[in-house]
Design a protein around this motif. Sequence first.
Motif, PDB file in Angstrom:
ATOM      1  N   GLN A   1      62.156 -51.435  -1.255  1.00 52.40           N
ATOM      2  CA  GLN A   1      62.317 -52.720  -0.571  1.00 52.40           C
ATOM      3  C   GLN A   1      63.720 -52.876   0.039  1.00 52.40           C
ATOM      4  O   GLN A   1      64.026 -53.920   0.611  1.00 52.40           O
ATOM      5  CB  GLN A   1      62.055 -53.870  -1.551  1.00 52.40           C
ATOM      6  N   ASN A   2      64.526 -51.833  -0.120  1.00 52.29           N
ATOM      7  CA  ASN A   2      65.905 -51.847   0.374  1.00 52.29           C
ATOM      8  C   ASN A   2      66.722 -52.992  -0.225  1.00 52.29           C
ATOM      9  O   ASN A   2      67.587 -53.582   0.431  1.00 52.29           O
ATOM     10  CB  ASN A   2      65.932 -51.937   1.909  1.00 52.29           C
ATOM     11  N   GLN A   3      66.466 -53.294  -1.487  1.00 55.13           N
ATOM     12  CA  GLN A   3      67.199 -54.343  -2.208  1.00 55.13           C
ATOM     13  C   GLN A   3      68.380 -53.691  -2.943  1.00 55.13           C
ATOM     14  O   GLN A   3      68.357 -53.480  -4.151  1.00 55.13           O
ATOM     15  CB  GLN A   3      66.261 -55.060  -3.180  1.00 55.13           C
ATOM     16  N   ILE A   4      69.413 -53.369  -2.183  1.00 51.91           N
ATOM     17  CA  ILE A   4      70.512 -52.569  -2.701  1.00 51.91           C
ATOM     18  C   ILE A   4      71.299 -53.313  -3.779  1.00 51.91           C
ATOM     19  O   ILE A   4      71.694 -52.725  -4.793  1.00 51.91           O
ATOM     20  CB  ILE A   4      71.461 -52.144  -1.563  1.00 51.91           C
ATOM     21  N   ASP A   5      71.508 -54.611  -3.585  1.00 51.09           N
ATOM     22  CA  ASP A   5      72.263 -55.388  -4.562  1.00 51.09           C
ATOM     23  C   ASP A   5      71.553 -55.395  -5.916  1.00 51.09           C
ATOM     24  O   ASP A   5      72.170 -55.179  -6.959  1.00 51.09           O
ATOM     25  CB  ASP A   5      72.461 -56.818  -4.044  1.00 51.09           C
ATOM     26  N   GLU A   6      70.236 -55.632  -5.895  1.00 53.84           N
ATOM     27  CA  GLU A   6      69.459 -55.646  -7.140  1.00 53.84           C
ATOM     28  C   GLU A   6      69.400 -54.254  -7.755  1.00 53.84           C
ATOM     29  O   GLU A   6      69.487 -54.104  -8.973  1.00 53.84           O
ATOM     30  CB  GLU A   6      68.047 -56.174  -6.861  1.00 53.84           C
ATOM     31  N   TYR A   7      69.268 -53.235  -6.913  1.00 52.36           N
ATOM     32  CA  TYR A   7      69.262 -51.851  -7.410  1.00 52.36           C
ATOM     33  C   TYR A   7      70.570 -51.559  -8.147  1.00 52.36           C
ATOM     34  O   TYR A   7      70.565 -50.952  -9.220  1.00 52.36           O
ATOM     35  CB  TYR A   7      69.093 -50.868  -6.248  1.00 52.36           C
ATOM     36  N   SER A   8      71.674 -52.002  -7.578  1.00 54.81           N
ATOM     37  CA  SER A   8      72.979 -51.773  -8.185  1.00 54.81           C
ATOM     38  C   SER A   8      73.074 -52.437  -9.561  1.00 54.81           C
ATOM     39  O   SER A   8      73.623 -51.867 -10.503  1.00 54.81           O
ATOM     40  CB  SER A   8      74.068 -52.305  -7.251  1.00 54.81           C
ATOM     41  N   LYS A   9      72.547 -53.649  -9.687  1.00 55.40           N
ATOM     42  CA  LYS A   9      72.554 -54.354 -10.979  1.00 55.40           C
ATOM     43  C   LYS A   9      71.730 -53.598 -12.022  1.00 55.40           C
ATOM     44  O   LYS A   9      72.134 -53.448 -13.177  1.00 55.40           O
ATOM     45  CB  LYS A   9      71.994 -55.769 -10.806  1.00 55.40           C
ATOM     46  N   LEU A  10      70.549 -53.123 -11.602  1.00 57.34           N
ATOM     47  CA  LEU A  10      69.689 -52.376 -12.517  1.00 57.34           C
ATOM     48  C   LEU A  10      70.339 -51.045 -12.906  1.00 57.34           C
ATOM     49  O   LEU A  10      70.210 -50.590 -14.052  1.00 57.34           O
ATOM     50  CB  LEU A  10      68.322 -52.126 -11.867  1.00 57.34           C
ATOM     51  N   ASN A  11      71.037 -50.457 -11.966  1.00 57.55           N
ATOM     52  CA  ASN A  11      71.769 -49.223 -12.210  1.00 57.55           C
ATOM     53  C   ASN A  11      72.780 -49.425 -13.341  1.00 57.55           C
ATOM     54  O   ASN A  11      72.877 -48.615 -14.271  1.00 57.55           O
ATOM     55  CB  ASN A  11      72.476 -48.806 -10.908  1.00 57.55           C
ATOM     56  N   ARG A  12      73.517 -50.530 -13.275  1.00 58.17           N
ATOM     57  CA  ARG A  12      74.497 -50.832 -14.329  1.00 58.17           C
ATOM     58  C   ARG A  12      73.808 -51.032 -15.675  1.00 58.17           C
ATOM     59  O   ARG A  12      74.315 -50.578 -16.710  1.00 58.17           O
ATOM     60  CB  ARG A  12      75.312 -52.076 -13.954  1.00 58.17           C
ATOM     61  N   LEU A  13      72.653 -51.716 -15.671  1.00 57.55           N
ATOM     62  CA  LEU A  13      71.910 -51.911 -16.923  1.00 57.55           C
ATOM     63  C   LEU A  13      71.463 -50.580 -17.508  1.00 57.55           C
ATOM     64  O   LEU A  13      71.519 -50.372 -18.727  1.00 57.55           O
ATOM     65  CB  LEU A  13      70.693 -52.810 -16.676  1.00 57.55           C
ATOM     66  N   PHE A  14      71.015 -49.680 -16.642  1.00 57.86           N
ATOM     67  CA  PHE A  14      70.586 -48.341 -17.070  1.00 57.86           C
ATOM     68  C   PHE A  14      71.717 -47.645 -17.829  1.00 57.86           C
ATOM     69  O   PHE A  14      71.535 -47.135 -18.940  1.00 57.86           O
ATOM     70  CB  PHE A  14      70.176 -47.519 -15.842  1.00 57.86           C
ATOM     71  N   HIS A  15      72.904 -47.646 -17.224  1.00 61.02           N
ATOM     72  CA  HIS A  15      74.039 -46.970 -17.863  1.00 61.02           C
ATOM     73  C   HIS A  15      74.474 -47.689 -19.131  1.00 61.02           C
ATOM     74  O   HIS A  15      74.879 -47.043 -20.101  1.00 61.02           O
ATOM     75  CB  HIS A  15      75.196 -46.864 -16.874  1.00 61.02           C
ATOM     76  N   ASN A  16      74.367 -49.002 -19.150  1.00 59.99           N
ATOM     77  CA  ASN A  16      74.760 -49.747 -20.352  1.00 59.99           C
ATOM     78  C   ASN A  16      73.879 -49.393 -21.542  1.00 59.99           C
ATOM     79  O   ASN A  16      74.357 -49.306 -22.680  1.00 59.99           O
ATOM     80  CB  ASN A  16      74.703 -51.254 -20.087  1.00 59.99           C
ATOM     81  N   ILE A  17      72.587 -49.202 -21.302  1.00 62.09           N
ATOM     82  CA  ILE A  17      71.679 -48.803 -22.382  1.00 62.09           C
ATOM     83  C   ILE A  17      72.072 -47.424 -22.898  1.00 62.09           C
ATOM     84  O   ILE A  17      72.095 -47.175 -24.107  1.00 62.09           O
ATOM     85  CB  ILE A  17      70.210 -48.811 -21.901  1.00 62.09           C
ATOM     86  N   LEU A  18      72.386 -46.537 -21.965  1.00 64.60           N
ATOM     87  CA  LEU A  18      72.827 -45.191 -22.351  1.00 64.60           C
ATOM     88  C   LEU A  18      74.106 -45.263 -23.188  1.00 64.60           C
ATOM     89  O   LEU A  18      74.222 -44.594 -24.226  1.00 64.60           O
ATOM     90  CB  LEU A  18      73.056 -44.370 -21.079  1.00 64.60           C
ATOM     91  N   TYR A  19      75.057 -46.104 -22.762  1.00 71.25           N
ATOM     92  CA  TYR A  19      76.314 -46.238 -23.501  1.00 71.25           C
ATOM     93  C   TYR A  19      76.064 -46.797 -24.903  1.00 71.25           C
ATOM     94  O   TYR A  19      76.682 -46.356 -25.874  1.00 71.25           O
ATOM     95  CB  TYR A  19      77.287 -47.151 -22.751  1.00 71.25           C
TER      96      TYR A  19
END
Length: 213
Positions: free
Chosen positions: A117-135
């Motif tokens: 959907q080209n929702q880059i801002d939302e993708y970026s937020k989810l990206n941070r959540l992904f890494h936070n779970i890993l951390y």
Amino acid sequence: MSNQTEYAYKYIRERILDGTFKPTQKLIESQLSEMISVSRNTVKKALLKLERENLVSIENNKGATIKSFTLEEVKNYLEIREALEGIIARSAAQHIKDTEIDELEQLLLRMEHCMKQNQIDEYSKLNRLFHNILYNASRNIQATEMVSMIKTQLMRFHFRTLLIPGRNESSLNEHKMIFASLKNHDAAMAELAIKQHISNVRKTIENNYQYLL
């Protein structure tokens, strides 16, 4: 820290990280005081905290200036991050819980939808959540704290890299590889996958630095 100082700190910090306030820009205490509706002394305390995070530099009689990083400094930060992320991912693969794996899987589905959907801002937020779970899954708290500091320094670059043609698709595929290694509890593969991911971020910034400032 008082509530007003915390508010002023967050207000200025957010605008540094989202690019509203630009690198090398002077931060005038009197202007910020009016803008945020707090005292100059409160602004001064907020700026001192931002200096400790290496987001601004303060010189006597010259005031505060937003930190600007050269390409060489950015590359150095990302090389350090790459090594630390490898350590974190190896630990996470060994200790991650089934509930965390499920969360990552759901995040990946949402990330893929955002990309389509080209929702880059939302993708970026989810990206941070992904890494936070890993951390959170990693047992190496010190490494995650150091990575957090580096990510804060470079956050202004992160969102812009996803605007580079083809980078968001590559990012998604890299996260899928990281997820697969975590799901299989493959520590060596998790380390390799995340180091490749950070290496690709570094190369993207290196090749497009002039457009990311």
